[in-house]
Write a protein that holds these residues in place. Structure first.
Motif, PDB file in Angstrom:
ATOM      1  N   GLU A 154      62.426  20.277  18.453  1.00 39.15           N
ATOM      2  CA  GLU A 154      62.690  21.349  19.405  1.00 39.15           C
ATOM      3  C   GLU A 154      64.180  21.439  19.675  1.00 39.15           C
ATOM      4  O   GLU A 154      64.878  20.421  19.712  1.00 39.15           O
ATOM      5  CB  GLU A 154      61.961  21.107  20.727  1.00 39.15           C
ATOM      6  CG  GLU A 154      60.447  21.097  20.622  1.00 39.15           C
ATOM      7  CD  GLU A 154      59.804  20.971  21.994  1.00 39.15           C
ATOM      8  OE1 GLU A 154      60.342  21.548  22.958  1.00 39.15           O
ATOM      9  OE2 GLU A 154      58.786  20.286  22.101  1.00 39.15           O
ATOM     10  N   ARG A 155      64.629  22.671  19.886  1.00 39.02           N
ATOM     11  CA  ARG A 155      66.009  22.851  20.303  1.00 39.02           C
ATOM     12  C   ARG A 155      66.129  24.144  21.095  1.00 39.02           C
ATOM     13  O   ARG A 155      65.350  25.092  20.913  1.00 39.02           O
ATOM     14  CB  ARG A 155      66.955  22.853  19.104  1.00 39.02           C
ATOM     15  CG  ARG A 155      66.800  23.982  18.116  1.00 39.02           C
ATOM     16  CD  ARG A 155      67.721  23.780  16.919  1.00 39.02           C
ATOM     17  NE  ARG A 155      67.716  24.909  16.010  1.00 39.02           N
ATOM     18  CZ  ARG A 155      66.842  25.089  15.037  1.00 39.02           C
ATOM     19  NH1 ARG A 155      65.878  24.196  14.852  1.00 39.02           N
ATOM     20  NH2 ARG A 155      66.932  26.159  14.239  1.00 39.02           N
ATOM     21  N   ARG A 212      64.542  29.514  21.978  1.00 37.10           N
ATOM     22  CA  ARG A 212      63.921  28.194  21.920  1.00 37.10           C
ATOM     23  C   ARG A 212      63.184  28.090  20.595  1.00 37.10           C
ATOM     24  O   ARG A 212      62.396  28.973  20.237  1.00 37.10           O
ATOM     25  CB  ARG A 212      62.947  27.984  23.078  1.00 37.10           C
ATOM     26  CG  ARG A 212      62.323  26.591  23.086  1.00 37.10           C
ATOM     27  CD  ARG A 212      61.541  26.318  24.342  1.00 37.10           C
ATOM     28  NE  ARG A 212      60.976  24.971  24.336  1.00 37.10           N
ATOM     29  CZ  ARG A 212      60.326  24.425  25.353  1.00 37.10           C
ATOM     30  NH1 ARG A 212      60.141  25.112  26.478  1.00 37.10           N
ATOM     31  NH2 ARG A 212      59.842  23.199  25.267  1.00 37.10           N
ATOM     32  N   SER A 267      66.178  18.429  22.597  1.00 32.33           N
ATOM     33  CA  SER A 267      65.192  18.071  23.604  1.00 32.33           C
ATOM     34  C   SER A 267      65.408  16.649  24.093  1.00 32.33           C
ATOM     35  O   SER A 267      65.669  15.740  23.306  1.00 32.33           O
ATOM     36  CB  SER A 267      63.782  18.208  23.018  1.00 32.33           C
ATOM     37  OG  SER A 267      62.829  17.678  23.899  1.00 32.33           O
ATOM     38  N   TRP A 301      66.370  18.953  28.684  1.00 31.07           N
ATOM     39  CA  TRP A 301      67.338  19.169  27.605  1.00 31.07           C
ATOM     40  C   TRP A 301      68.551  18.280  27.804  1.00 31.07           C
ATOM     41  O   TRP A 301      69.107  18.197  28.906  1.00 31.07           O
ATOM     42  CB  TRP A 301      67.754  20.631  27.546  1.00 31.07           C
ATOM     43  CG  TRP A 301      66.592  21.527  27.275  1.00 31.07           C
ATOM     44  CD1 TRP A 301      65.874  22.229  28.180  1.00 31.07           C
ATOM     45  CD2 TRP A 301      65.969  21.757  26.005  1.00 31.07           C
ATOM     46  NE1 TRP A 301      64.847  22.893  27.579  1.00 31.07           N
ATOM     47  CE2 TRP A 301      64.878  22.615  26.227  1.00 31.07           C
ATOM     48  CE3 TRP A 301      66.224  21.321  24.705  1.00 31.07           C
ATOM     49  CZ2 TRP A 301      64.053  23.049  25.208  1.00 31.07           C
ATOM     50  CZ3 TRP A 301      65.396  21.765  23.682  1.00 31.07           C
ATOM     51  CH2 TRP A 301      64.327  22.615  23.935  1.00 31.07           C
ATOM     52  N   GLN A 335      60.636  25.781  18.400  1.00 32.95           N
ATOM     53  CA  GLN A 335      59.633  24.717  18.407  1.00 32.95           C
ATOM     54  C   GLN A 335      58.928  24.731  17.056  1.00 32.95           C
ATOM     55  O   GLN A 335      58.048  25.567  16.829  1.00 32.95           O
ATOM     56  CB  GLN A 335      58.616  24.924  19.534  1.00 32.95           C
ATOM     57  CG  GLN A 335      59.200  24.836  20.928  1.00 32.95           C
ATOM     58  CD  GLN A 335      58.184  25.212  21.989  1.00 32.95           C
ATOM     59  OE1 GLN A 335      57.920  26.382  22.234  1.00 32.95           O
ATOM     60  NE2 GLN A 335      57.597  24.201  22.616  1.00 32.95           N
TER      61      GLN A 335
END
Length: 467
Positions: free
Chosen positions: A366-367, A377, A358, A419, A379
């Motif tokens: 997050e990624r 995703r 992120s 991102w 979180q």
């Protein structure tokens, strides 16, 4: 609508509008409607007016006025903008996902993107002589009636998709003021009686005795040849939500565990019988649906016999079926109790692929993972995955924003600005998602495009200070 793929949602509604435009200058009452399983054109008038309307609709379906297409697209958008939210829609998405009977809960994404060839092909497939039924009340068909529809095939409603691994289940809607339950039961007169009983119980207990709800009620709606939906709901003030959910669940469960009195069922059967006899169409429209669904018609004598067979035990059996199949929507964060399982709020797995961090989060909480099979995703503990093969629609903004909607109803928004290294995301996703599933969206104003809220210095400092 249940036959429409999500990315072209609205094509049947558009055809209904175009066909009605060709005959809408008539002085007598005319209308049209599209629901999950049927499209209906209806009129009222003298025999000649009725014959002209029906013949005109059939002619129009075979030769739609495509010069009207841009105007009707605007009309459909205006209609959608004025439509109030429908309470059942979140329940349909959580039960069926973004396909079949869940698709009608979504925006008509296809409006403005349908070509004349697509529209004409859809009309040729569905609006055929063998896929239609004609209903008259008030007299026999006019002698002059001629209906010019092409031959086709009788197509049953689609088998339902599913997004629920188990029931009874629940999910929470923090902004919702209603508690609601959605159940799937076998079609029967006993099920109609059950819905009326449940509505009466909720009105008596939640409104008249406890005074915590203004308009509790329940309904019965046919889905297909075998199944109907029972929907129960009750509204209430936020400060009463805990009490409302508790009382609603208690009385919903009670109708599944304790038989109603004989007097209650006798009165409900009497009201169902009276409503049937007082209906202008009697059983005509119900038998029209039965014909479309491939069932035998029911005579008045058969209907009376079915009503006579309704007793407390038959209604109790439906109540148990309704509770076992129930999906409950709770307002706020109120939990309905141990009998209900939480509906999935994330995906079971993630895809393999390139990992993006992120550009906004101060730490690596997050990624985004982009692989050849789909996108995930992560979180915290929540994971949402949409695989390209199960992507029902991808909304695409000119600035690069993308929103993928999976068949299970989970959606994943990808904003390249949020991102690190995200500049190539839009092109990658556009190549991976089938072109017919991509829904172009209008340009967003600059202030609507998300931007990172933290600076690079703040993110680096947070990582250095992390324990």
């Amino acid at each position: 609508m249940a036959d429409e793929q999500l990315a072209v949602r609205g094509i049947t509604h558009l055809i209904e509008h175009l066909a009605l435009f060709a005959v809408n200058d008539r002085p007598h009452s005319t209308n049209g409607q599209v629901d999950a399983a049927t499209t209906t054109f209806v009129t009222r008038g003298d025999p000649q007016e009725v014959a002209e309307f029906l013949a005109g609709v059939c002619r129009a379906l075979g030769s739609l006025p495509f010069d009207r297409l841009p105007i009707e697209n605007h009309v459909l958008r205006a209609e959608a903008s004025s439509r109030a939210p429908v309470l059942v829609e979140p329940l349909l998405v959580w039960r069926y996902g973004a396909a079949t009977y869940g698709a009608p809960a979504y925006e008509e994404f296809g409006v403005g993107g349908h070509t004349p060839d697509q529209i004409a092909a859809w009309a040729r497939r569905w609006f055929t002589r063998d896929n239609a039924v004609l209903v008259f009340t008030g007299g026999p068909p006019p002698e002059s009636l001629r209906l010019d529809l092409p031959a086709g095939e009788r197509i049953p409603p689609p088998p339902p998709s599913s997004a629920l691994p188990t029931t009874p289940a629940y999910f929470c809607e923090p902004e919702q003021k209603f508690v609601a339950a959605h159940a799937v039961v076998g079609r029967s007169v006993a099920a109609q009686a059950y819905a009326m009983l449940l509505g009466r119980r909720l009105q008596k207990k939640l409104r008249r005795e406890l005074g915590i709800s203004y308009s509790p009620d329940a309904s019965y709606d046919v889905r297909d040849a075998d199944v109907a939906h029972v929907m129960a709901f009750a509204d209430g003030l936020p400060e009463k939500h805990a009490e409302l959910v508790s009382a609603f669940v208690f009385h919903f469960r009670l109708t599944a565990e304790e038989a109603a009195s004989g007097e209650e069922i006798t009165d409900i059967v009497h009201r169902l019988r009276t409503a049937y006899r007082d209906s202008p169409s009697g059983g005509a429209y119900g038998n029209a649906l039965r014909e479309l669904f491939g069932l035998e018609p029911i005579s008045e004598a058969d209907h009376e016999a079915n009503l006579d067979a309704v007793d407390p035990e038959a209604v109790l059996k439906v109540g148990a079926e309704a509770f076992q199949s129930a999906l409950l929507m709770a307002p706020g964060r109120e939990l309905p109790g141990a009998r209900f399982h939480p509906a999935p709020w994330g995906s079971d797995d993630v895809v393999d692929g390139r990992v993006l961090r992120s550009a906004d989060a101060p730490v690596d909480t997050e990624r985004l993972i982009v692989g050849p099979d789909g996108v995930s995703r992560v979180q915290g503990s929540r994971r949402v995955t949409v695989r390209f093969s199960e992507c029902e629609a991808m909304l695409a903004w000119p600035d690069g924003g993308r929103r993928l909607i999976g068949r299970d109803g989970f959606s994943l928004t990808v904003e390249p600005t949020l991102w690190a290294g995200g500049s190539s995301l839009a092109a990658l996703l556009d190549d991976a998602v089938p072109a017919e599933r991509i829904v172009p969206r209008p340009q967003r104003s600059p202030d609507r495009i998300p931007r990172p809220t933290t600076t690079r210095y703040q993110r680096v400092r947070a990582r250095l200070l992390r324990p």
